[in-house]
Design an enzyme around this catalytic site. Structure first.
Site, mmCIF file in Angstrom:
data_model
loop_
_atom_site.group_PDB
_atom_site.id
_atom_site.type_symbol
_atom_site.label_atom_id
_atom_site.label_comp_id
_atom_site.label_asym_id
_atom_site.label_seq_id
_atom_site.Cartn_x
_atom_site.Cartn_y
_atom_site.Cartn_z
ATOM 1 N N ASN A 9 2.740 -49.390 -11.515
ATOM 2 C CA ASN A 9 2.784 -50.205 -12.738
ATOM 3 C C ASN A 9 1.801 -51.357 -12.535
ATOM 4 O OD1 ASN A 9 3.351 -51.874 -14.871
ATOM 5 N ND2 ASN A 9 5.447 -52.369 -14.225
ATOM 6 N N LYS A 11 0.912 -53.566 -14.544
ATOM 7 C CA LYS A 11 1.238 -54.776 -15.334
ATOM 8 C C LYS A 11 -0.032 -55.291 -16.020
ATOM 9 C CE LYS A 11 5.128 -55.480 -12.314
ATOM 10 N NZ LYS A 11 6.103 -56.376 -11.710
ATOM 11 N N HIS A 95 11.306 -52.415 -18.816
ATOM 12 C CA HIS A 95 10.974 -53.181 -17.613
ATOM 13 C C HIS A 95 11.609 -54.565 -17.725
ATOM 14 C CE1 HIS A 95 8.806 -55.304 -14.501
ATOM 15 N NE2 HIS A 95 8.548 -54.119 -13.975
ATOM 16 N N GLU A 97 10.525 -57.371 -17.059
ATOM 17 C CA GLU A 97 9.645 -58.392 -17.664
ATOM 18 C C GLU A 97 9.689 -58.300 -19.186
ATOM 19 O OE1 GLU A 97 6.215 -57.406 -15.252
ATOM 20 O OE2 GLU A 97 7.304 -58.191 -13.526
ATOM 21 N N GLU A 167 15.237 -51.462 -10.504
ATOM 22 C CA GLU A 167 14.406 -52.574 -10.075
ATOM 23 C C GLU A 167 15.224 -53.858 -10.106
ATOM 24 O OE1 GLU A 167 9.961 -51.470 -10.681
ATOM 25 O OE2 GLU A 167 10.645 -52.593 -12.419
ATOM 26 N N GLY A 173 8.071 -58.709 -7.253
ATOM 27 C CA GLY A 173 6.982 -59.655 -7.045
ATOM 28 C C GLY A 173 7.357 -60.834 -6.149
ATOM 29 N N SER A 212 8.877 -55.041 -4.732
ATOM 30 C CA SER A 212 8.221 -55.382 -3.463
ATOM 31 C C SER A 212 8.099 -54.207 -2.496
ATOM 32 C CB SER A 212 8.918 -56.579 -2.801
ATOM 33 O OG SER A 212 8.835 -57.726 -3.647
HETATM 34 P P1 13P Z 1 6.295 -55.454 -7.322
HETATM 35 O O1 13P Z 1 6.068 -54.150 -6.591
HETATM 36 O O2 13P Z 1 5.029 -56.245 -7.497
HETATM 37 O O3 13P Z 1 7.429 -56.222 -6.759
HETATM 38 O O4 13P Z 1 6.727 -55.051 -8.821
HETATM 39 C C1 13P Z 1 7.719 -54.105 -8.999
HETATM 40 C C2 13P Z 1 7.739 -53.741 -10.433
HETATM 41 O O5 13P Z 1 8.106 -54.523 -11.281
HETATM 42 C C3 13P Z 1 7.276 -52.400 -10.806
HETATM 43 O O6 13P Z 1 7.545 -52.121 -12.130
#
Ligand code: 13P
Length: 250
Positions: A9, A11, A95, A97, A167, A173, A212
């Protein structure tokens, strides 16, 4: 037997130039390793570029979001059918976010899931709890509520043509990965909850872990019986890290 799957992903990251070098590097090195099924989800505007570079390779592609509406007067939105036009196989829905920064409710996420499936896209449904929810002992309730919104709208059988990604929001992150045991516990909970309604669907469902994941911790996570691969953020932007993860998921 469930196939392992690793999805990047991206982002809101990338540029024409950096995408080209990332995808070229994945393509150049993929032949020399044993790897899980793979896909990348770039920002919408780069889907055509992904298609050009990835067509006829083993790497699939998808989008990060989708409208819950059919095409029409919805400024700034993208319909499922448009993603199909660009060769997408997957679309991420729900997601954290999107849920937390853009206020997407469980019901809205379920509508997006439905729209994806009606266009024959495979939705990657993200679920996961906030840190305060985990600390309040609410983790299972949150995940159950997020899952039930989809099951209530679409029926449990719809999950057969989907992927779930657990997640934990506190691990995204932050560099703070869930331990393999913590992740396994929730994955088993998700599978168990679905098995109560349809054992066959539960058994075949790919449940990915995200939060992560890096080259250095992927293998340990993927040895867990209910973890079928990963949804990778930051580490999917580096070819060598992403390839190491894809290899670990094999
Ligand atoms: P990270 O791997 O940067 O922690 O993000 C995970 C994520 O949100 C994947 O959709």
């Amino acid at each position: 037997m469930r196939q392992s799957l690793v999805v990047g992903n991206w982002k809101m990251n990338g540029s024409i130039q950096s995408n080209q070098s990332l995808l070229d590097s994945l393509k150049q090195n993929i032949g020399s390793i044993q790897h899980a099924e793979m896909a990348v989800c770039p920002p919408f505007v780069y889907l055509q570029q992904a298609r050009q570079l990835l067509e006829n390779t083993v790497i699939g592609w998808g989008a990060q979001n989708i409208s819950h509406q059919n095409p029409g007067a919805f400024t700034g939105e993208l319909a499922a059918t448009m993603l199909v036009d660009f060769g997408c196989k997957y679309v991420i829905v729900g997601h954290s976010e999107r849920r937390n920064l853009y206020g997407e409710s469980d019901e809205r996420v379920a509508e997006k899931f439905a729209k994806a499936q009606s266009a024959r896209l495979i939705p990657i449904l993200c679920v996961g709890e906030l840190l305060e929810e985990r600390e309040a002992g609410e983790m299972e309730n949150v995940v159950k509520r997020q899952l039930d919104a989809v099951i209530n709208l679409q029926g449990v059988a719809s999950l057969a043509k989907s992927v779930i990604a657990y997640e934990p929001v506190w691990a995204i992150g932050t560099g703070k990965t869930a331990t393999p045991q913590q992740a396994q516990e929730v994955h088993a909970f998700i599978r168990g909850r679905i098995a109560e309604q349809d054992a066959g669907v539960a058994e075949n469902l790919q449940i990915l872990y995200g939060g992560s994941v890096k080259g250095s911790n992927a293998a340990e996570l993927f040895t867990m019986p209910d973890i079928d691969g990963g949804l990778i953020g930051g580490a999917s932007l580096k070819a060598d890290e992403f390839l190491t993860i894809c290899q670990a998921a094999r």
